[in-house]
Design a protein around this motif. Structure first.
Motif, PDB file in Angstrom:
ATOM      1  N   ARG A 176      -4.519 -31.959   9.420  1.00 30.41           N
ATOM      2  CA  ARG A 176      -3.287 -31.507   8.768  1.00 30.41           C
ATOM      3  C   ARG A 176      -2.095 -32.370   9.199  1.00 30.41           C
ATOM      4  O   ARG A 176      -1.205 -32.657   8.403  1.00 30.41           O
ATOM      5  CB  ARG A 176      -3.026 -30.027   9.064  1.00 30.41           C
ATOM      6  CG  ARG A 176      -4.063 -29.122   8.410  1.00 30.41           C
ATOM      7  CD  ARG A 176      -3.644 -27.667   8.336  1.00 30.41           C
ATOM      8  NE  ARG A 176      -4.710 -26.869   7.743  1.00 30.41           N
ATOM      9  CZ  ARG A 176      -4.958 -26.784   6.431  1.00 30.41           C
ATOM     10  NH1 ARG A 176      -4.206 -27.457   5.582  1.00 30.41           N
ATOM     11  NH2 ARG A 176      -5.950 -26.049   5.974  1.00 30.41           N
ATOM     12  N   SER A 177      -2.089 -32.766  10.457  1.00 35.47           N
ATOM     13  CA  SER A 177      -1.007 -33.632  10.932  1.00 35.47           C
ATOM     14  C   SER A 177      -1.078 -35.010  10.255  1.00 35.47           C
ATOM     15  O   SER A 177      -0.065 -35.531   9.770  1.00 35.47           O
ATOM     16  CB  SER A 177      -1.114 -33.776  12.458  1.00 35.47           C
ATOM     17  OG  SER A 177      -0.218 -34.757  12.913  1.00 35.47           O
TER      18      SER A 177
ATOM     19  N   LEU B  74      -9.903 -27.970  15.979  1.00 29.93           N
ATOM     20  CA  LEU B  74      -8.973 -29.041  16.350  1.00 29.93           C
ATOM     21  C   LEU B  74      -9.002 -30.184  15.345  1.00 29.93           C
ATOM     22  O   LEU B  74      -7.984 -30.832  15.105  1.00 29.93           O
ATOM     23  CB  LEU B  74      -9.313 -29.584  17.744  1.00 29.93           C
ATOM     24  CG  LEU B  74      -8.771 -28.788  18.925  1.00 29.93           C
ATOM     25  CD1 LEU B  74      -9.254 -29.404  20.236  1.00 29.93           C
ATOM     26  CD2 LEU B  74      -7.245 -28.759  18.895  1.00 29.93           C
TER      27      LEU B  74
ATOM     28  N   ALA C 210      -6.659 -29.337  12.772  1.00 33.34           N
ATOM     29  CA  ALA C 210      -5.261 -29.513  13.221  1.00 33.34           C
ATOM     30  C   ALA C 210      -4.856 -30.988  13.125  1.00 33.34           C
ATOM     31  O   ALA C 210      -3.757 -31.315  12.645  1.00 33.34           O
ATOM     32  CB  ALA C 210      -5.100 -28.999  14.645  1.00 33.34           C
ATOM     33  N   VAL C 211      -5.752 -31.870  13.580  1.00 32.80           N
ATOM     34  CA  VAL C 211      -5.448 -33.309  13.486  1.00 32.80           C
ATOM     35  C   VAL C 211      -5.358 -33.713  12.015  1.00 32.80           C
ATOM     36  O   VAL C 211      -4.461 -34.463  11.608  1.00 32.80           O
ATOM     37  CB  VAL C 211      -6.536 -34.154  14.200  1.00 32.80           C
ATOM     38  CG1 VAL C 211      -6.227 -35.639  14.066  1.00 32.80           C
ATOM     39  CG2 VAL C 211      -6.629 -33.779  15.663  1.00 32.80           C
TER      40      VAL C 211
ATOM     41  N   ARG D 143      -5.628 -40.419  17.578  1.00 35.98           N
ATOM     42  CA  ARG D 143      -5.365 -38.969  17.498  1.00 35.98           C
ATOM     43  C   ARG D 143      -6.662 -38.161  17.609  1.00 35.98           C
ATOM     44  O   ARG D 143      -6.688 -37.117  18.258  1.00 35.98           O
ATOM     45  CB  ARG D 143      -4.659 -38.648  16.185  1.00 35.98           C
ATOM     46  CG  ARG D 143      -3.376 -39.441  16.019  1.00 35.98           C
ATOM     47  CD  ARG D 143      -2.173 -38.569  16.079  1.00 35.98           C
ATOM     48  NE  ARG D 143      -0.984 -39.383  15.947  1.00 35.98           N
ATOM     49  CZ  ARG D 143       0.031 -39.095  15.153  1.00 35.98           C
ATOM     50  NH1 ARG D 143      -0.009 -38.018  14.422  1.00 35.98           N
ATOM     51  NH2 ARG D 143       1.089 -39.860  15.125  1.00 35.98           N
TER      52      ARG D 143
ATOM     53  N   ARG E 173      -7.830 -38.206  21.179  1.00 35.77           N
ATOM     54  CA  ARG E 173      -6.990 -37.364  22.019  1.00 35.77           C
ATOM     55  C   ARG E 173      -7.324 -35.881  21.844  1.00 35.77           C
ATOM     56  O   ARG E 173      -7.330 -35.114  22.799  1.00 35.77           O
ATOM     57  CB  ARG E 173      -5.543 -37.601  21.637  1.00 35.77           C
ATOM     58  CG  ARG E 173      -4.581 -37.084  22.619  1.00 35.77           C
ATOM     59  CD  ARG E 173      -3.263 -37.701  22.297  1.00 35.77           C
ATOM     60  NE  ARG E 173      -2.361 -37.499  23.392  1.00 35.77           N
ATOM     61  CZ  ARG E 173      -1.142 -37.977  23.403  1.00 35.77           C
ATOM     62  NH1 ARG E 173      -0.711 -38.699  22.401  1.00 35.77           N
ATOM     63  NH2 ARG E 173      -0.351 -37.744  24.417  1.00 35.77           N
ATOM     64  N   ALA E 174      -7.567 -35.498  20.615  1.00 36.49           N
ATOM     65  CA  ALA E 174      -7.815 -34.080  20.330  1.00 36.49           C
ATOM     66  C   ALA E 174      -9.255 -33.675  20.627  1.00 36.49           C
ATOM     67  O   ALA E 174      -9.506 -32.580  21.144  1.00 36.49           O
ATOM     68  CB  ALA E 174      -7.488 -33.783  18.871  1.00 36.49           C
TER      69      ALA E 174
ATOM     70  N   LEU F 204       1.358 -38.180   3.478  1.00 34.39           N
ATOM     71  CA  LEU F 204       2.231 -37.739   2.378  1.00 34.39           C
ATOM     72  C   LEU F 204       3.652 -38.276   2.564  1.00 34.39           C
ATOM     73  O   LEU F 204       4.330 -38.611   1.588  1.00 34.39           O
ATOM     74  CB  LEU F 204       2.243 -36.210   2.278  1.00 34.39           C
ATOM     75  CG  LEU F 204       0.899 -35.559   1.893  1.00 34.39           C
ATOM     76  CD1 LEU F 204       1.007 -34.042   1.952  1.00 34.39           C
ATOM     77  CD2 LEU F 204       0.447 -35.994   0.505  1.00 34.39           C
TER      78      LEU F 204
ATOM     79  N   ARG G 122       5.480 -32.492  12.621  1.00 32.47           N
ATOM     80  CA  ARG G 122       4.068 -32.167  12.440  1.00 32.47           C
ATOM     81  C   ARG G 122       3.200 -33.436  12.386  1.00 32.47           C
ATOM     82  O   ARG G 122       2.069 -33.445  12.863  1.00 32.47           O
ATOM     83  CB  ARG G 122       3.897 -31.365  11.154  1.00 32.47           C
ATOM     84  CG  ARG G 122       2.527 -30.792  11.020  1.00 32.47           C
ATOM     85  CD  ARG G 122       2.437 -29.849   9.856  1.00 32.47           C
ATOM     86  NE  ARG G 122       1.225 -29.073   9.948  1.00 32.47           N
ATOM     87  CZ  ARG G 122       0.801 -28.239   9.034  1.00 32.47           C
ATOM     88  NH1 ARG G 122       1.498 -28.055   7.958  1.00 32.47           N
ATOM     89  NH2 ARG G 122      -0.316 -27.582   9.189  1.00 32.47           N
ATOM     90  N   ALA G 123       3.758 -34.470  11.792  1.00 30.87           N
ATOM     91  CA  ALA G 123       3.017 -35.733  11.685  1.00 30.87           C
ATOM     92  C   ALA G 123       2.827 -36.402  13.040  1.00 30.87           C
ATOM     93  O   ALA G 123       2.068 -37.355  13.155  1.00 30.87           O
ATOM     94  CB  ALA G 123       3.734 -36.677  10.724  1.00 30.87           C
TER      95      ALA G 123
ATOM     96  N   LEU H 195      -0.794 -32.781  28.874  1.00 32.43           N
ATOM     97  CA  LEU H 195      -1.587 -33.382  27.803  1.00 32.43           C
ATOM     98  C   LEU H 195      -2.350 -34.588  28.330  1.00 32.43           C
ATOM     99  O   LEU H 195      -1.841 -35.342  29.147  1.00 32.43           O
ATOM    100  CB  LEU H 195      -0.670 -33.846  26.663  1.00 32.43           C
ATOM    101  CG  LEU H 195      -0.019 -32.744  25.838  1.00 32.43           C
ATOM    102  CD1 LEU H 195       1.030 -33.353  24.919  1.00 32.43           C
ATOM    103  CD2 LEU H 195      -1.062 -32.014  25.015  1.00 32.43           C
ATOM    104  N   ALA H 196      -3.562 -34.746  27.853  1.00 33.40           N
ATOM    105  CA  ALA H 196      -4.356 -35.902  28.272  1.00 33.40           C
ATOM    106  C   ALA H 196      -3.771 -37.167  27.640  1.00 33.40           C
ATOM    107  O   ALA H 196      -3.227 -37.130  26.543  1.00 33.40           O
ATOM    108  CB  ALA H 196      -5.793 -35.723  27.813  1.00 33.40           C
ATOM    109  N   ARG H 197      -3.848 -38.270  28.355  1.00 34.84           N
ATOM    110  CA  ARG H 197      -3.403 -39.537  27.790  1.00 34.84           C
ATOM    111  C   ARG H 197      -4.409 -39.972  26.738  1.00 34.84           C
ATOM    112  O   ARG H 197      -5.607 -39.655  26.841  1.00 34.84           O
ATOM    113  CB  ARG H 197      -3.319 -40.636  28.862  1.00 34.84           C
ATOM    114  CG  ARG H 197      -2.468 -40.282  30.058  1.00 34.84           C
ATOM    115  CD  ARG H 197      -1.067 -39.903  29.700  1.00 34.84           C
ATOM    116  NE  ARG H 197      -0.409 -40.859  28.807  1.00 34.84           N
ATOM    117  CZ  ARG H 197       0.794 -40.658  28.283  1.00 34.84           C
ATOM    118  NH1 ARG H 197       1.444 -39.538  28.528  1.00 34.84           N
ATOM    119  NH2 ARG H 197       1.332 -41.551  27.510  1.00 34.84           N
TER     120      ARG H 197
ATOM    121  N   VAL I 276       0.088 -34.926   6.675  1.00 34.27           N
ATOM    122  CA  VAL I 276       1.555 -34.969   6.528  1.00 34.27           C
ATOM    123  C   VAL I 276       2.043 -36.405   6.691  1.00 34.27           C
ATOM    124  O   VAL I 276       2.904 -36.879   5.924  1.00 34.27           O
ATOM    125  CB  VAL I 276       2.236 -34.036   7.555  1.00 34.27           C
ATOM    126  CG1 VAL I 276       3.749 -34.228   7.538  1.00 34.27           C
ATOM    127  CG2 VAL I 276       1.898 -32.584   7.267  1.00 34.27           C
ATOM    128  N   MET I 277       1.474 -37.091   7.674  1.00 35.84           N
ATOM    129  CA  MET I 277       1.867 -38.489   7.888  1.00 35.84           C
ATOM    130  C   MET I 277       1.618 -39.314   6.617  1.00 35.84           C
ATOM    131  O   MET I 277       2.461 -40.118   6.199  1.00 35.84           O
ATOM    132  CB  MET I 277       1.069 -39.080   9.053  1.00 35.84           C
ATOM    133  CG  MET I 277       1.440 -40.517   9.361  1.00 35.84           C
ATOM    134  SD  MET I 277       0.322 -41.252  10.552  1.00 35.84           S
ATOM    135  CE  MET I 277       0.926 -40.525  12.025  1.00 35.84           C
TER     136      MET I 277
END
Lengths: 308, 101
Positions: B75-76, B69, B72-73, B24, B27-28, B82, A88-89, B2-4, B79-80
């Motif tokens: 939340r990702s 979006l 979504a970014v 990120r 990108r999103a 945490l 997910r990260a 996916l776009a670069r 996590v990174m």
């Protein structure tokens, strides 16, 4: 082979090359051969007990095999949860890393299903109930309460032992049940990539971490091994009761103690000692976690003798 | 496909965490929207750039509030953060812009 030069793309390519389907490894008509042992003698230390007959040793070996597979199912519960977080990260990040981590997660769930199927086959034909340690959720919760770096160190340890067991003791052993060998061959094929992914993820966390965070991770890694040791000792005690149920007899207390001690040593060696003494793991620790490497000798000696 | 990731004009001094966040978002959401959203949140937090996992966690909680979006970014990235031992804490508790190592 070294873990120090892994990359996500190579792990992904390798994962695609060795991938297998559950239905091809365990077809619906699969049967375990209970005339043969499941575990190699190198891992089954009770084979040397004079107080057991050869039939009793064979049954105990198969009980050990049943619990061995179940324990992998057990630990994969927390590995799935942890790997999902790492994947997910990577959303909107490195595509190769994201795909490799998603495959890692999917493969671990597949391995859980593999061990569940093995359990079903075992219970169908073994003839008596085998006691297994309960509460995988509690164990997963305990492990996941520790720092992510500690969790990854334990995961790497476990991924490495699956490889070491197969390559050093199970592979090419013609006297073992062929289905059991096949299960662990397929498990090993995919776990080889997982260990490399653990190292890559560990590196992300280690870089930029403060010295205290690294020391905490090392301390927690040892705590998790100790907790796991407690669980393994409980499994060893259950094995004695399972053997009595399988043989339809009660052993004298002295024999029960001998069996339990031999089983405890077998579990500790398999799940703890094998990792701590593995040359690849030690090479990795020397490079990235030298203060943990310094403790490995003492820990390995403790677990190798079957005591916490 | 996916776009670069697109190059983004940095709103702040660079470091790996900040670069990851900017990349990120670009990108999103696209580089312009990503850049302006990052600038707005960093201004709210009272810091010029992300320097610690705790900054990233706090930033992510702001981002999650935007929905879609961006959420979504967020939340990702959360996590990174945490995984790097940041502590999740309510947005209101960090309006003073103080950092936690």
């Amino acid at each position: 082979m070294s873990f120090l030069h892994a990359d996500y793309r190579k792990c992904l390519d390798a994962s695609e090359q060795v991938s297998w389907a559950l239905s091809s490894v365990v077809p619906p008509d699969s049967r375990l051969d209970f005339s043969k042992p499941f575990m190699p003698e190198a891992m089954f230390l009770a084979h040397g007990l004079d107080s057991l007959t050869s039939d009793e040793k064979l049954k105990l070996n198969q009980i050990f095999g049943r619990a061995y597979g179940y324990l992998f199912y057990f630990v994969e519960a927390y590995i799935v949860a942890a790997t999902m977080e790492h994947a997910r990260a990577e959303l909107y990040g490195d595509e190769h890393a994201l795909r490799a981590l998603l495959r890692f997660t999917e493969e671990e769930v597949k391995h859980q299903q593999l061990f569940l199927k093995f359990g079903d086959l075992f219970e169908r034909d073994f003839g008596s109930a085998v006691g297994l340690t309960d509460s995988p959720q509690e164990v997963a919760s305990y492990i996941l309460s520790k720092s992510p770096m500690a969790v990854l160190l334990v995961t790497l340890h476990l991924e490495i032992i699956t490889q070491a067991h197969y390559v050093d003791a199970i592979k090419g052993h013609t006297g073992l049940d062929p289905l059991f060998v096949s299960l662990f061959k397929h498990h090993w094929l995919e776990e080889a990539q997982h260990a490399k992914l653990d190292v890559l993820e560990l590196e992300k966390l280690r870089m930029g971490a403060a010295t205290e965070q690294i020391e905490t991770a090392i301390k927690e890694y040892v705590e998790i091994l100790d907790a796991f040791g407690g669980l393994l000792a409980r499994q060893a005690a259950l094995d004695v009761t399972s053997l009595e149920a399988a043989m339809g007899k009660a052993f004298p207390e002295e024999t029960r103690t001998q069996i339990e001690h031999a089983q405890t040593r077998s579990y500790y060696r398999a799940f703890l000692w094998y990792g701590l003494t593995n040359s690849l793991f030690q090479e990795y620790l020397a490079e990235r976690f030298p203060s943990l490497l310094a403790q490995c000798g003492e820990l390995a000696a403790r677990f190798g003798q079957g005591r916490l | 496909m996916l776009a670069r990731p697109l190059a983004v004009e940095s709103v702040a001094p660079t470091n790996p965490l900040n670069e990851t966040m900017m990349s990120r978002l670009a990108r999103a959401l696209g580089p312009q929207k990503g850049n302006s959203l990052a600038s707005a949140i960093l201004a709210t937090m009272g810091i010029p750039c992300l320097e610690t996992p705790q900054d990233l966690c706090d930033f992510s909680n702001h981002l999650i509030g935007y929905g879609g979006l961006a959420e979504a970014v967020g939340r990702s990235l959360k996590v990174m953060a945490l995984l790097r031992s940041a502590i999740d804490r309510p947005i209101a508790a960090r309006k003073d812009g103080t950092r936690t190592a």
